[in-house]
Design a protein around this motif. Structure first.
Motif, mmCIF file in Angstrom:
data_model
loop_
_atom_site.group_PDB
_atom_site.id
_atom_site.type_symbol
_atom_site.label_atom_id
_atom_site.label_comp_id
_atom_site.label_asym_id
_atom_site.label_seq_id
_atom_site.Cartn_x
_atom_site.Cartn_y
_atom_site.Cartn_z
ATOM 1 N N THR A 1 34.150 50.940 45.917
ATOM 2 C CA THR A 1 34.325 51.137 47.307
ATOM 3 C C THR A 1 32.865 51.572 48.743
ATOM 4 O O THR A 1 33.041 51.597 49.735
ATOM 5 C CB THR A 1 34.844 52.620 47.320
ATOM 6 N N ARG A 2 32.299 51.988 48.107
ATOM 7 C CA ARG A 2 30.684 53.098 48.816
ATOM 8 C C ARG A 2 30.543 51.546 49.350
ATOM 9 O O ARG A 2 29.868 51.459 50.494
ATOM 10 C CB ARG A 2 29.743 53.681 48.169
ATOM 11 N N LEU A 3 29.698 50.312 49.068
ATOM 12 C CA LEU A 3 29.316 48.810 49.227
ATOM 13 C C LEU A 3 30.382 49.018 50.967
ATOM 14 O O LEU A 3 29.839 48.562 51.171
ATOM 15 C CB LEU A 3 29.623 47.789 48.223
ATOM 16 N N ALA A 4 31.804 48.496 49.979
ATOM 17 C CA ALA A 4 32.817 48.201 51.300
ATOM 18 C C ALA A 4 32.493 49.082 52.380
ATOM 19 O O ALA A 4 32.843 48.855 54.072
ATOM 20 C CB ALA A 4 34.106 48.960 51.093
ATOM 21 N N GLU A 5 32.653 50.720 52.458
ATOM 22 C CA GLU A 5 32.145 51.139 53.327
ATOM 23 C C GLU A 5 31.222 51.108 54.174
ATOM 24 O O GLU A 5 30.920 51.779 55.055
ATOM 25 C CB GLU A 5 32.106 52.979 52.523
ATOM 26 N N LEU A 6 30.101 50.630 53.227
ATOM 27 C CA LEU A 6 28.779 50.842 54.226
ATOM 28 C C LEU A 6 28.553 49.593 54.605
ATOM 29 O O LEU A 6 27.241 48.902 55.583
ATOM 30 C CB LEU A 6 27.484 50.503 52.792
ATOM 31 N N ASP A 7 29.888 48.643 54.824
ATOM 32 C CA ASP A 7 30.262 47.113 55.498
ATOM 33 C C ASP A 7 28.913 46.156 55.723
ATOM 34 O O ASP A 7 28.898 45.549 55.910
ATOM 35 C CB ASP A 7 29.395 47.793 57.354
ATOM 36 N N VAL A 8 28.805 46.079 54.205
ATOM 37 C CA VAL A 8 28.100 45.016 53.356
ATOM 38 C C VAL A 8 29.452 44.081 52.827
ATOM 39 O O VAL A 8 31.063 44.023 52.401
ATOM 40 C CB VAL A 8 27.982 46.030 52.002
ATOM 41 N N ASN A 9 29.206 43.093 53.390
ATOM 42 C CA ASN A 9 29.715 41.927 53.175
ATOM 43 C C ASN A 9 30.359 40.932 51.451
ATOM 44 O O ASN A 9 30.119 42.059 50.781
ATOM 45 C CB ASN A 9 29.396 40.189 54.069
ATOM 46 N N ASP A 10 31.659 40.434 51.376
ATOM 47 C CA ASP A 10 31.964 40.430 50.979
ATOM 48 C C ASP A 10 31.390 39.672 49.663
ATOM 49 O O ASP A 10 31.384 40.000 48.569
ATOM 50 C CB ASP A 10 33.416 38.944 51.162
ATOM 51 N N SER A 11 30.611 38.348 50.612
ATOM 52 C CA SER A 11 29.819 37.823 49.596
ATOM 53 C C SER A 11 28.929 38.483 48.401
ATOM 54 O O SER A 11 28.433 38.736 47.362
ATOM 55 C CB SER A 11 28.724 35.963 50.079
ATOM 56 N N LYS A 12 28.458 39.106 49.678
ATOM 57 C CA LYS A 12 26.902 40.423 48.527
ATOM 58 C C LYS A 12 27.469 41.006 48.014
ATOM 59 O O LYS A 12 27.045 41.125 46.878
ATOM 60 C CB LYS A 12 26.230 41.000 49.938
ATOM 61 N N ARG A 13 28.842 42.103 48.206
ATOM 62 C CA ARG A 13 29.380 42.524 47.022
ATOM 63 C C ARG A 13 30.039 42.200 46.186
ATOM 64 O O ARG A 13 29.603 42.407 44.823
ATOM 65 C CB ARG A 13 30.656 43.191 47.750
ATOM 66 N N MET A 14 30.315 40.896 46.245
ATOM 67 C CA MET A 14 30.654 39.982 45.175
ATOM 68 C C MET A 14 29.349 39.783 44.040
ATOM 69 O O MET A 14 29.632 39.902 42.572
ATOM 70 C CB MET A 14 30.909 38.266 45.284
ATOM 71 N N LEU A 15 28.190 39.002 44.550
ATOM 72 C CA LEU A 15 26.974 39.328 43.816
ATOM 73 C C LEU A 15 25.959 40.706 42.917
ATOM 74 O O LEU A 15 26.634 40.287 41.754
ATOM 75 C CB LEU A 15 25.844 38.812 44.427
ATOM 76 N N TRP A 16 26.635 41.555 43.970
ATOM 77 C CA TRP A 16 26.472 42.833 43.576
ATOM 78 C C TRP A 16 27.533 43.290 42.360
ATOM 79 O O TRP A 16 27.538 43.644 41.131
ATOM 80 C CB TRP A 16 26.520 44.395 43.833
ATOM 81 N N ILE A 17 28.750 42.964 42.465
ATOM 82 C CA ILE A 17 29.855 43.523 41.330
ATOM 83 C C ILE A 17 29.743 43.061 40.078
ATOM 84 O O ILE A 17 29.832 42.789 39.013
ATOM 85 C CB ILE A 17 30.738 44.052 41.858
ATOM 86 N N GLY A 18 29.436 41.205 40.758
ATOM 87 C CA GLY A 18 29.810 40.468 39.607
ATOM 88 C C GLY A 18 31.394 39.669 39.337
ATOM 89 O O GLY A 18 31.551 40.020 37.956
ATOM 90 N N HIS A 19 31.607 39.293 40.691
ATOM 91 C CA HIS A 19 33.505 38.929 40.231
ATOM 92 C C HIS A 19 33.181 37.467 40.793
ATOM 93 O O HIS A 19 31.350 37.160 41.847
ATOM 94 C CB HIS A 19 34.015 40.090 41.814
ATOM 95 N N LYS A 20 34.539 37.114 40.345
ATOM 96 C CA LYS A 20 34.126 35.236 40.834
ATOM 97 C C LYS A 20 34.442 34.840 41.790
ATOM 98 O O LYS A 20 34.463 34.110 43.067
ATOM 99 C CB LYS A 20 34.427 34.343 39.852
ATOM 100 N N THR A 21 35.613 36.154 42.482
ATOM 101 C CA THR A 21 36.214 35.504 43.850
ATOM 102 C C THR A 21 36.565 36.643 44.886
ATOM 103 O O THR A 21 35.986 37.471 44.204
ATOM 104 C CB THR A 21 37.872 35.011 43.454
ATOM 105 N N PRO A 22 36.482 36.604 45.815
ATOM 106 C CA PRO A 22 36.930 37.990 46.613
ATOM 107 C C PRO A 22 38.278 38.467 46.573
ATOM 108 O O PRO A 22 37.935 40.063 46.743
ATOM 109 C CB PRO A 22 36.661 37.389 48.169
ATOM 110 N N VAL A 23 39.107 38.102 45.460
ATOM 111 C CA VAL A 23 40.138 38.880 46.045
ATOM 112 C C VAL A 23 40.230 40.013 44.985
ATOM 113 O O VAL A 23 40.513 40.942 44.677
ATOM 114 C CB VAL A 23 41.593 37.682 44.828
#
Length: 381
Positions: free
Chosen positions: A335-357
């Motif tokens: 949530t904090r990454l999203a609030e800092l306007d980190v884009n979806d692709s970078k958040r996926m790599l950071w958190i470790g998800h396969k899809t934006p969903v």
């Protein structure tokens, strides 16, 4: 001359008697097991092949039973060799041999040997203990064949009466299902029964505010529990799963790049997560007391973590909140990454998800982060 194809129900019936029938171009091939050896009979008439196999075995009882059944061996409208429905639906002709004797305890022991061990699960003792509690409810000496869908429904009712959540009920059912799957491997039962899985939502909305985060970390510091305080800070900063952090060893710590390498993720993929200033300080301090590269950075088990979290939760007045769990630290990071306007692709790599969903499911924008939207709307008024 082409032989007629064989319907699947033919070998389903013949397998009861240790036989298997295959079609060749001009002959049928019947294999059977007798006196520790497998033999094959070739014949252009499947009935004659079966009769010959019975005569070779010299089993009079088997001979009478199967010979009587051969009158049901016919051709269906598709010109397939099959046993007619009259035969299949008549229980007198479809009695299976008794399965090997075995109990839930035997299947549980086999599951512990094959799956719930130190090679596959770090905290295997806790998993085995929880599974054993499930087996204990049904009885150690209960045959796996007695676990019917009706008994499973009754078991769910028993757990619901204890006010357990649907997620917890499903975890109990999952452990029982693993045991029954190993019972199938041991030939105690032919298949696993249908399970009454309970519906529940994976999505959690609870995250830690900055003030709550400070309270949690301060609580552990005051108790002299530096390990838990460090664990909470790193979990929030990296967004790593609890299990991923508990499995980290010093060989996964990259001192030169100031990052951690997560190799045993939930989706079996590797990823590297850079460390924040706060987390770098934690790792450098703990690195000074390292004994071995294979030593766990956070010497925690699931049971120990759960207990420490439960004590903290009650002491700080969060014991009534069901979603106040360790996994919320991962949601907080996303949530904090999203609030800092980190884009979806970078958040996926950071958190470790396969899809934006998946990333979107773990992201919950706070009302504070939406103030900029209000400003945009007001400017257009």
């Amino acid at each position: 001359m082409m032989r007629n194809p064989i319907h699947t129900n033919v070998n389903r019936v013949l397998s009861y008697y240790g036989m298997n029938l295959k079609k060749g171009r001009s002959n049928y091939y019947l294999s059977y097991y007798s006196q520790g050896e497998t033999s094959v009979i070739k014949n252009n008439n499947p009935r004659d092949a079966i009769r010959e196999a019975i005569n070779r075995q010299g089993d009079r009882e088997l001979y009478i039973q199967l010979i009587n059944q051969l009158r049901f061996l016919k051709l269906n409208p598709k010109k397939q060799l099959y046993f007619s429905e009259i035969f299949i639906l008549d229980p007198r002709y479809t009695t299976r041999p008794s399965p090997p004797l075995g109990t839930l305890k035997d299947a549980y022991d086999f599951a512990c040997e094959m799956r719930w061990n130190s090679r596959n699960i770090k905290d295997h003792k806790a998993t085995k203990r929880k599974a054993e509690n499930v087996i204990k409810h049904f009885g150690y000496s209960t045959p796996p064949s007695d676990i019917t869908p009706r008994r499973l429904v009754d078991y769910v009712g028993y757990l619901q009466a204890k006010n357990l959540s649907n997620a917890t009920i499903n975890r109990n059912l999952s452990k029982l299902r693993v045991v029954l799957r190993h019972a199938v491997m041991l030939d105690y039962i032919p298949h696993v029964p249908d399970f009454p899985w309970q519906k529940y939502s994976n999505a959690r909305t609870r995250i830690l505010s900055k003030e709550e985060e400070e309270k949690v970390i301060s609580f552990f510091h005051k108790k002299g529990n530096t390990l838990m305080a460090d664990f909470v800070m790193v979990a929030i900063d990296t967004g790593a799963r609890v299990g991923e952090l508990m499995r980290l060893t010093w060989s996964d710590y990259r001192l030169d790049s100031e990052s951690i390498f997560i190799r045993n993720s939930k989706n079996d993929e590797f990823r590297t997560v850079p460390l924040t200033k706060r987390s770098r300080h934690v790792f450098k301090r703990r690195y000074q007391n390292m004994c071995s590269p294979e030593e766990n950075i956070f010497n925690l088990t699931q049971d120990r973590l759960s207990w420490q979290w439960k004590v903290m939760k009650k002491s700080l007045g969060f014991d009534k909140e069901k979603e106040f769990v360790p996994h919320m630290m991962r949601h907080t990071c996303a949530t904090r990454l999203a609030e800092l306007d980190v884009n979806d692709s970078k958040r996926m790599l950071w958190i470790g998800h396969k899809t934006p969903v998946m990333t979107a499911r773990y992201t919950h924008m706070t009302s504070t982060s939406l103030k900029s939207v209000v400003e945009i709307i007001d400017s257009q008024a």
